[in-house]
Design a protein around this motif. Structure first.
Motif, PDB file in Angstrom:
ATOM      1  N   THR A  94       0.861  -1.172   0.000  1.00 47.63           N
ATOM      2  CA  THR A  94       0.000   0.000   0.000  1.00 47.63           C
ATOM      3  C   THR A  94       0.906   1.233   0.000  1.00 47.63           C
ATOM      4  O   THR A  94       2.119   1.113   0.122  1.00 47.63           O
ATOM      5  CB  THR A  94      -0.927   0.020   1.232  1.00 47.63           C
ATOM      6  N   THR A  96       1.048   5.582   1.311  1.00 47.44           N
ATOM      7  CA  THR A  96       0.494   6.774   1.918  1.00 47.44           C
ATOM      8  C   THR A  96       1.241   7.955   1.320  1.00 47.44           C
ATOM      9  O   THR A  96       2.469   7.992   1.344  1.00 47.44           O
ATOM     10  CB  THR A  96       0.638   6.741   3.446  1.00 47.44           C
ATOM     11  N   PHE A 106      -3.081  10.918   2.014  1.00 48.64           N
ATOM     12  CA  PHE A 106      -4.041   9.919   1.555  1.00 48.64           C
ATOM     13  C   PHE A 106      -3.397   8.537   1.580  1.00 48.64           C
ATOM     14  O   PHE A 106      -2.204   8.387   1.310  1.00 48.64           O
ATOM     15  CB  PHE A 106      -4.521  10.233   0.131  1.00 48.64           C
ATOM     16  N   HIS A 107      -4.208   7.534   1.886  1.00 46.56           N
ATOM     17  CA  HIS A 107      -3.756   6.146   1.907  1.00 46.56           C
ATOM     18  C   HIS A 107      -4.341   5.437   0.684  1.00 46.56           C
ATOM     19  O   HIS A 107      -5.558   5.480   0.462  1.00 46.56           O
ATOM     20  CB  HIS A 107      -4.205   5.453   3.192  1.00 46.56           C
ATOM     21  N   TYR A 108      -3.476   4.817  -0.105  1.00 42.10           N
ATOM     22  CA  TYR A 108      -3.880   4.120  -1.332  1.00 42.10           C
ATOM     23  C   TYR A 108      -3.745   2.620  -1.117  1.00 42.10           C
ATOM     24  O   TYR A 108      -2.658   2.119  -0.828  1.00 42.10           O
ATOM     25  CB  TYR A 108      -3.001   4.559  -2.508  1.00 42.10           C
ATOM     26  N   VAL A 113      -9.107   4.614  -1.897  1.00 42.98           N
ATOM     27  CA  VAL A 113      -8.325   5.759  -1.424  1.00 42.98           C
ATOM     28  C   VAL A 113      -9.054   6.376  -0.251  1.00 42.98           C
ATOM     29  O   VAL A 113     -10.266   6.606  -0.323  1.00 42.98           O
ATOM     30  CB  VAL A 113      -8.138   6.817  -2.539  1.00 42.98           C
TER      31      VAL A 113
END
Length: 137
Positions: A94, A96, A106-108, A113
């Motif tokens: 993942t 960030t 933002f966290h992907y 998202v």
């Protein structure tokens, strides 16, 4: 302990790193996997140690830069972290990332998202750190 091939003895050693110049983008890859050779096989394991890295304060590399002109420009800000969860047999990546326009982290996670908090960025899953030279210097 370090083994000296000339004198054939183990001795205490220190590693020192100096830089002459620093890049605009600095990518730090954290060692998260360990391999140890035994007589019969290679033992592999994932390292889950918490590495405390600067997330809300600048990363200052000026004490490692030899060039006096370049040392003035050796301040970095974190803008992204790649994370790895899981083990050696299978895992998931993942990211960030800080969005300058939104002024928000933002966290992907695949197609999902979500907003992220700065307090969650330093974690045991951090794997690759992305820093950029500070623009205000």
């Amino acid at each position: 302990m370090w083994y000296c091939s000339k004198c054939k003895k183990h001795s205490r050693a220190f590693k020192k790193l100096d830089l002459w110049n620093t890049p605009d983008i600095l990518i730090l890859h954290l060692k998260r996997f360990q391999y140890a050779q035994t007589l019969s096989f290679v033992h592999r394991q994932k390292l889950d140690d918490l590495v405390n890295f600067p997330s809300d304060a600048p990363l200052d590399l000026s004490s490692y830069v030899l060039s006096s002109e370049s040392s003035k420009k050796a301040m970095y800000e974190l803008y992204a972290v790649s994370e790895h969860s899981g083990g050696l047999g299978g895992g998931h990546y993942t990211a960030t990332v800080y969005n300058d326009e939104a002024q928000q982290w933002f966290h992907y996670n695949d197609a999902h998202v979500s907003r992220a908090s700065l307090s969650n960025i330093v974690s045991k899953q951090a794997y690759v750190l992305f820093y950029r030279r500070r623009r205000d210097i």
